[in-house]
Design a protein around this motif. Structure first.
Motif, mmCIF file in Angstrom:
data_model
loop_
_atom_site.group_PDB
_atom_site.id
_atom_site.type_symbol
_atom_site.label_atom_id
_atom_site.label_comp_id
_atom_site.label_asym_id
_atom_site.label_seq_id
_atom_site.Cartn_x
_atom_site.Cartn_y
_atom_site.Cartn_z
ATOM 1 N N ALA A 170 0.824 -1.208 0.000
ATOM 2 C CA ALA A 170 0.000 0.000 0.000
ATOM 3 C C ALA A 170 0.859 1.259 0.000
ATOM 4 O O ALA A 170 1.832 1.367 0.736
ATOM 5 N N GLN A 171 0.499 2.199 -0.863
ATOM 6 C CA GLN A 171 1.088 3.542 -0.836
ATOM 7 C C GLN A 171 0.161 4.486 -1.579
ATOM 8 O O GLN A 171 -0.659 4.069 -2.383
ATOM 9 N N LYS A 172 0.294 5.760 -1.269
ATOM 10 C CA LYS A 172 -0.529 6.794 -1.918
ATOM 11 C C LYS A 172 0.108 7.159 -3.253
ATOM 12 O O LYS A 172 1.313 7.353 -3.339
ATOM 13 N N ILE A 173 -0.692 7.227 -4.302
ATOM 14 C CA ILE A 173 -0.183 7.651 -5.609
ATOM 15 C C ILE A 173 -1.140 8.670 -6.207
ATOM 16 O O ILE A 173 -2.272 8.815 -5.765
ATOM 17 N N GLY A 174 -0.666 9.355 -7.241
ATOM 18 C CA GLY A 174 -1.519 10.310 -7.933
ATOM 19 C C GLY A 174 -2.530 9.611 -8.813
ATOM 20 O O GLY A 174 -2.424 8.410 -9.079
ATOM 21 N N PRO A 175 -3.526 10.350 -9.311
ATOM 22 C CA PRO A 175 -4.593 9.739 -10.110
ATOM 23 C C PRO A 175 -4.170 9.339 -11.522
ATOM 24 O O PRO A 175 -4.895 8.604 -12.196
ATOM 25 N N GLU A 176 -2.990 9.799 -11.979
ATOM 26 C CA GLU A 176 -2.593 9.547 -13.370
ATOM 27 C C GLU A 176 -2.493 8.050 -13.663
ATOM 28 O O GLU A 176 -2.990 7.565 -14.692
ATOM 29 N N LEU A 177 -1.849 7.293 -12.779
ATOM 30 C CA LEU A 177 -1.689 5.857 -12.998
ATOM 31 C C LEU A 177 -3.020 5.131 -12.854
ATOM 32 O O LEU A 177 -3.325 4.213 -13.628
ATOM 33 N N LEU A 178 -3.825 5.555 -11.889
ATOM 34 C CA LEU A 178 -5.141 4.931 -11.695
ATOM 35 C C LEU A 178 -6.001 5.100 -12.946
ATOM 36 O O LEU A 178 -6.716 4.184 -13.339
ATOM 37 N N ALA A 179 -5.907 6.269 -13.577
ATOM 38 C CA ALA A 179 -6.716 6.540 -14.773
ATOM 39 C C ALA A 179 -6.295 5.669 -15.961
ATOM 40 O O ALA A 179 -7.083 5.455 -16.882
ATOM 41 N N LEU A 180 -5.060 5.154 -15.937
ATOM 42 C CA LEU A 180 -4.577 4.278 -17.010
ATOM 43 C C LEU A 180 -4.890 2.806 -16.743
ATOM 44 O O LEU A 180 -4.560 1.945 -17.552
ATOM 45 N N SER A 181 -5.509 2.526 -15.577
ATOM 46 C CA SER A 181 -5.724 1.146 -15.144
ATOM 47 C C SER A 181 -7.152 0.705 -15.447
ATOM 48 O O SER A 181 -8.108 1.323 -14.994
ATOM 49 N N ASP A 182 -7.297 -0.388 -16.210
ATOM 50 C CA ASP A 182 -8.626 -0.942 -16.474
ATOM 51 C C ASP A 182 -9.194 -1.609 -15.229
ATOM 52 O O ASP A 182 -10.393 -1.535 -14.972
ATOM 53 N N PHE A 183 -8.341 -2.290 -14.473
ATOM 54 C CA PHE A 183 -8.727 -2.884 -13.200
ATOM 55 C C PHE A 183 -7.732 -2.458 -12.135
ATOM 56 O O PHE A 183 -6.526 -2.500 -12.368
ATOM 57 N N VAL A 184 -8.235 -2.052 -10.976
ATOM 58 C CA VAL A 184 -7.387 -1.845 -9.802
ATOM 59 C C VAL A 184 -7.777 -2.901 -8.783
ATOM 60 O O VAL A 184 -8.964 -3.082 -8.493
ATOM 61 N N THR A 185 -6.783 -3.624 -8.240
ATOM 62 C CA THR A 185 -7.069 -4.810 -7.427
ATOM 63 C C THR A 185 -6.396 -4.739 -6.059
ATOM 64 O O THR A 185 -5.505 -5.540 -5.756
ATOM 65 N N PRO A 186 -6.816 -3.807 -5.191
ATOM 66 C CA PRO A 186 -6.235 -3.740 -3.847
ATOM 67 C C PRO A 186 -6.917 -4.719 -2.893
ATOM 68 O O PRO A 186 -8.018 -5.217 -3.174
ATOM 69 N N ASN A 187 -6.268 -4.995 -1.744
ATOM 70 C CA ASN A 187 -7.017 -5.565 -0.630
ATOM 71 C C ASN A 187 -7.607 -4.405 0.159
ATOM 72 O O ASN A 187 -7.453 -3.236 -0.222
ATOM 73 N N GLU A 188 -8.288 -4.684 1.251
ATOM 74 C CA GLU A 188 -8.991 -3.604 1.962
ATOM 75 C C GLU A 188 -8.023 -2.561 2.531
ATOM 76 O O GLU A 188 -8.319 -1.357 2.535
ATOM 77 N N THR A 189 -6.834 -2.994 2.973
ATOM 78 C CA THR A 189 -5.838 -2.065 3.526
ATOM 79 C C THR A 189 -5.301 -1.157 2.437
ATOM 80 O O THR A 189 -5.157 0.064 2.628
#
Length: 308
Positions: A170-189
């Motif tokens: 887990a770490q905080k990142i900017g929205p740029e990478l998230l916007a390029l991701s078709d699926f984001v697969t974190p656990n609850e933490t």
């Protein structure tokens, strides 16, 4: 579920795991005995790549090792699992390592030394541009530099290649990478770290988390919840996938097995989403019943037998 020969690229970590078998974790200042000491190949990238390969996918790896015995061991391990290692580069630092404190109840606490993993560069990724362009999908995690993942996902999007981001550790990142991701697969933490609020094991909290991810540009969310199963949000559909109840011996690589299996079995149009997630859940349940990270990952036939 039909066995699929999808072309998958994994950008990720290669670690040699040292597993310390303990009755329980020590308190601060306490000295305890280690019951057993074992080692095994691991790293989130390697685990996910092997999980996909054992499900019948054609897997290629982008990563880095040191010029050492551990690096040669990890590269050969991938080769032994039928994975293309032509884009694993050698760096002038030691191969990555993880130190896993495994408690008697199967839970684990992990310390990771990044080593060569943290030297993977955007240039290394650009050298694999053609490989990414020909893939059906690419998977990345947070055990290699974010810049390299950004470069890989930008190439993938230029060529309409599906992207799966496993934001772990887990770490905080900017929205740029998230916007390029078709699926984001974190656990609850990891989900809580990304959206800045706690995530509870109930539908309302999980829907709120998915809505928060959507505001950050995430198209589809998959939150793994350990023994509580997993939650998915895809466009206008959402739901829970139950876990398979088993006696866990070692939960290391459970999440990686889930992601690799899911990636290998998901149709490009998401038409078998629930089926692929259920298959991934079954794969993960088999992995936790064996010791070690990568050695515990089941193959397609083992999952098929368990599903029947």
């Amino acid at each position: 579920m039909k066995k699929q020969g999808k072309k998958i690229v994994v950008l990720g970590s290669l670690n040699v795991d040292t597993i310390q078998h303990l009755d329980k974790l020590p308190k601060q200042g306490e000295t305890i005995h280690i019951q057993d000491l074992t080692s095994a190949p691991g790293g989130k990238g390697a685990n996910q790549a092997v999980a996909a390969a054992r499900q019948g996918a054609q897997v290629s790896f982008i990563g880095a090792v040191g010029d050492d015995a551990n690096g040669r061991f990890m590269t050969q391990t991938l080769v032994d699992n039928g994975i293309d290692v032509s884009h694993i580069v050698t760096k002038n630092v030691p191969t990555g390592a993880a130190y896993i404190m495994l408690e008697a109840d199967g839970n684990n606490t992990i310390l990771v030394y990044g080593g060569a993993n943290m030297q993977v560069s955007s240039e290394d990724v650009l050298a694999a541009s053609e490989l990414i362009a020909r893939a059906d999908l690419i998977i990345a995690q947070f055990e290699t530099p974010i810049d390299a993942t950004m470069t890989a996902f930008e190439i993938a999007k230029q060529h309409h290649v599906m992207t799966i981001l496993n934001p772990a550790p887990a770490q905080k990142i900017g929205p740029e990478l998230l916007a390029l991701s078709d699926f984001v697969t974190p656990n609850e933490t990891e989900a809580a770290a990304l959206i800045g609020r706690s995530v509870e094991f109930n539908q309302a909290s999980l829907n709120q988390a998915a809505a928060a991810f959507e505001k950050l540009g995430v198209k589809n969310t998959l939150i793994t919840l350990g023994e509580h199963g997993s939650f998915y949000k895809l466009a206008d559909q959402s739901g829970m996938i139950p876990s398979f109840k088993v006696k866990a011996i070692d939960t290391t690589a459970a999440g990686d097995t889930y992601i690799g299996s899911f990636a290998a079995n998901l149709n490009g149009d998401f038409s078998n989403l629930v089926q692929a997630l259920t298959w991934a859940s079954r794969s993960s349940s088999l992995a936790v019943q064996k010791a070690g990270a990568l050695p515990s990952i089941p193959n397609f036939e083992e999952v098929q037998a368990a599903m029947q």
